[in-house]
Design an enzyme around this catalytic site. Sequence first.
Site, PDB file in Angstrom:
ATOM      1  N   GLN A  35      42.464  46.965  36.955  1.00 19.57           N
ATOM      2  CA  GLN A  35      42.341  45.810  36.040  1.00 19.57           C
ATOM      3  C   GLN A  35      40.995  45.445  35.813  1.00 19.57           C
ATOM      4  O   GLN A  35      39.812  46.035  36.353  1.00 19.57           O
ATOM      5  CB  GLN A  35      42.983  44.627  36.598  1.00 19.57           C
ATOM      6  CG  GLN A  35      42.489  43.868  37.819  1.00 19.57           C
ATOM      7  CD  GLN A  35      43.195  42.781  38.214  1.00 19.57           C
ATOM      8  OE1 GLN A  35      44.522  42.549  38.233  1.00 19.57           O
ATOM      9  NE2 GLN A  35      42.545  41.859  38.717  1.00 19.57           N
ATOM     10  N   TYR A  86      28.679  34.310  46.469  1.00 19.50           N
ATOM     11  CA  TYR A  86      28.737  35.312  45.458  1.00 19.50           C
ATOM     12  C   TYR A  86      27.358  35.839  44.874  1.00 19.50           C
ATOM     13  O   TYR A  86      27.192  36.888  44.617  1.00 19.50           O
ATOM     14  CB  TYR A  86      29.853  34.662  44.191  1.00 19.50           C
ATOM     15  CG  TYR A  86      29.993  35.745  42.963  1.00 19.50           C
ATOM     16  CD1 TYR A  86      31.006  36.584  43.070  1.00 19.50           C
ATOM     17  CD2 TYR A  86      29.349  35.709  41.996  1.00 19.50           C
ATOM     18  CE1 TYR A  86      31.276  37.600  42.132  1.00 19.50           C
ATOM     19  CE2 TYR A  86      29.348  36.680  40.808  1.00 19.50           C
ATOM     20  CZ  TYR A  86      30.679  37.559  41.129  1.00 19.50           C
ATOM     21  OH  TYR A  86      30.836  38.525  40.048  1.00 19.50           O
ATOM     22  N   SER A  93      25.636  37.864  47.261  1.00 17.59           N
ATOM     23  CA  SER A  93      26.160  39.064  47.400  1.00 17.59           C
ATOM     24  C   SER A  93      25.712  39.895  46.070  1.00 17.59           C
ATOM     25  O   SER A  93      25.116  41.123  46.356  1.00 17.59           O
ATOM     26  CB  SER A  93      27.667  39.264  47.551  1.00 17.59           C
ATOM     27  OG  SER A  93      28.126  38.632  46.286  1.00 17.59           O
TER      28      SER A  93
HETATM   29  N1  NAD Z   1      34.656  38.811  35.196  1.00 14.24           N
HETATM   30  C1  NAD Z   1      33.359  38.375  35.288  1.00 14.24           C
HETATM   31  O1  NAD Z   1      32.897  37.509  34.629  1.00 14.24           O
HETATM   32  C2  NAD Z   1      32.367  39.085  35.978  1.00 14.24           C
HETATM   33  C3  NAD Z   1      31.082  39.134  35.517  1.00 14.24           C
HETATM   34  C4  NAD Z   1      30.026  39.824  36.297  1.00 14.24           C
HETATM   35  C5  NAD Z   1      30.303  40.625  37.203  1.00 14.24           C
HETATM   36  N2  NAD Z   1      31.435  40.887  37.835  1.00 14.24           N
HETATM   37  C6  NAD Z   1      32.009  41.992  38.758  1.00 14.24           C
HETATM   38  O2  NAD Z   1      32.465  42.896  38.013  1.00 14.24           O
HETATM   39  C7  NAD Z   1      33.403  43.758  39.045  1.00 14.24           C
HETATM   40  C8  NAD Z   1      34.631  43.485  38.804  1.00 14.24           C
HETATM   41  O3  NAD Z   1      35.277  42.384  38.370  1.00 14.24           O
HETATM   42  P1  NAD Z   1      36.539  41.875  37.338  1.00 14.24           P
HETATM   43  O4  NAD Z   1      36.175  40.858  36.491  1.00 14.24           O
HETATM   44  O5  NAD Z   1      37.177  43.317  36.703  1.00 14.24           O
HETATM   45  O6  NAD Z   1      37.570  41.379  38.659  1.00 14.24           O
HETATM   46  P2  NAD Z   1      39.126  41.581  38.652  1.00 14.24           P
HETATM   47  O7  NAD Z   1      39.581  40.523  39.639  1.00 14.24           O
HETATM   48  O8  NAD Z   1      39.551  41.471  37.207  1.00 14.24           O
HETATM   49  O9  NAD Z   1      39.304  42.987  39.314  1.00 14.24           O
HETATM   50  C9  NAD Z   1      38.637  43.429  40.402  1.00 14.24           C
HETATM   51  C10 NAD Z   1      39.758  44.588  41.049  1.00 14.24           C
HETATM   52  O10 NAD Z   1      39.148  45.011  42.347  1.00 14.24           O
HETATM   53  C11 NAD Z   1      40.231  45.130  43.013  1.00 14.24           C
HETATM   54  N3  NAD Z   1      39.853  44.624  44.393  1.00 14.24           N
HETATM   55  C12 NAD Z   1      39.324  43.421  45.141  1.00 14.24           C
HETATM   56  N4  NAD Z   1      39.188  43.604  46.379  1.00 14.24           N
HETATM   57  C13 NAD Z   1      39.374  44.889  46.569  1.00 14.24           C
HETATM   58  C14 NAD Z   1      39.097  45.531  47.824  1.00 14.24           C
HETATM   59  N5  NAD Z   1      38.930  44.913  49.005  1.00 14.24           N
HETATM   60  N6  NAD Z   1      39.595  47.109  47.834  1.00 14.24           N
HETATM   61  C15 NAD Z   1      39.756  47.809  46.649  1.00 14.24           C
HETATM   62  N7  NAD Z   1      40.020  47.041  45.474  1.00 14.24           N
HETATM   63  C16 NAD Z   1      39.591  45.535  45.412  1.00 14.24           C
HETATM   64  C17 NAD Z   1      41.346  44.063  42.854  1.00 14.24           C
HETATM   65  O11 NAD Z   1      42.438  44.504  43.141  1.00 14.24           O
HETATM   66  C18 NAD Z   1      41.456  44.293  41.290  1.00 14.24           C
HETATM   67  O12 NAD Z   1      42.007  45.219  40.546  1.00 14.24           O
HETATM   68  C19 NAD Z   1      33.361  42.614  40.295  1.00 14.24           C
HETATM   69  O13 NAD Z   1      32.218  43.283  41.138  1.00 14.24           O
HETATM   70  C20 NAD Z   1      32.891  41.339  39.856  1.00 14.24           C
HETATM   71  O14 NAD Z   1      31.962  40.762  40.764  1.00 14.24           O
HETATM   72  C21 NAD Z   1      32.506  40.307  36.925  1.00 14.24           C
END
Ligand code: NAD
Length: 264
Positions: A15, A151, A154
């Site tokens: 996702q 966060y 990390s």
């Molecule tokens: N959404 C934001 O605003 C944002 C901004 C900057 C960076 N990010 C980074 O982008 C990346 C993706 O985030 P997103 O927003 O799509 O999050 P999300 O929660 O929509 O998707 C994250 C996915 O990672 C999977 N996941 C979580 N823990 C896991 C594990 N231990 N093993 C395998 N899969 C695992 C979840 O099941 C999920 O499908 C992350 O590293 C997040 O920190 C997100």
Amino acid sequence: MYLNGKVAFVTGAAQGIGRAMVEELLHKGAALVLVDLNLIAGEQCKASLDEEFGSHRTLFIQCDVTDEKQLKAAFQKTIEHFGKLDILVNNAGVNNEKDWEKTIEVNLISVIRGTYLGLELMNIKNGGRGGVIINVASLAGLTPAAYQPVYCASKHGVIGFTRSIAALASIGNYGVRINTVCPAFVDTPLLESIEKEENMGQFYKYKDNIKDMMKSFGVLNPSLIAKGLIDLIEDDSFNGAVMKITTSRGIHFEEYGAHQKTKI
Ligand SMILES: NC(=O)c1ccc[n+]([C@@H]2O[C@H](COP(=O)([O-])OP(=O)(O)OC[C@H]3O[C@@H](n4cnc5c(N)ncnc54)[C@H](O)[C@@H]3O)[C@@H](O)[C@H]2O)c1
């Protein structure tokens, strides 16, 4: 790197940003290993991608990236199934200030482990064919985040680690380029975690402050992060790059002074 015919391994692929990246990579002709902890979302994601791209283009592997054995097995299955690995995207991440140790495990330790495992397979000095690794950080990896300190730590770690390993890969002629992408707020299910006490813990009381920040900075569409990823893969000049993506400036890069530049 030309993407058609390449094999990409994306964690957190079911996702959000991971899913958008997977779709873009499929459009470019790559085969995809979809790695995710969430079995239902992973299977649903693969089923809908199969309708558009055909079932042979993707392999879903349920895997907790924090489990070393499972992660190693996922790389092994990739080689068994597709015969090679060209691109690794360490994208899986969580926002959890309550269980903050988990945040470090998923967002930093697993990214480090994934990078090392990917290098074992791709490093030309190790018998590999070269490749590209992208580690997903965040703008919170470059600035303080008062209500998400762990966060933020990390993601700072991801940037420091990635820039360091990119320098090593260059010095050692590994044939592997390693970069980070740092998005601002992105419209994905992760943003819902800000409204949950079980995720925010002692910082839950600041949820409205974070929502105000979202309003003032805006929220990006995941497709722009996928576009940034493609740029980092296709342009062979990027190594150790820190790509930033914001609503105000779109895709741009963190500029480091000469004293901070690694050999790239
Ligand atoms: N959404 C934001 O605003 C944002 C901004 C900057 C960076 N990010 C980074 O982008 C990346 C993706 O985030 P997103 O927003 O799509 O999050 P999300 O929660 O929509 O998707 C994250 C996915 O990672 C999977 N996941 C979580 N823990 C896991 C594990 N231990 N093993 C395998 N899969 C695992 C979840 O099941 C999920 O499908 C992350 O590293 C997040 O920190 C997100």
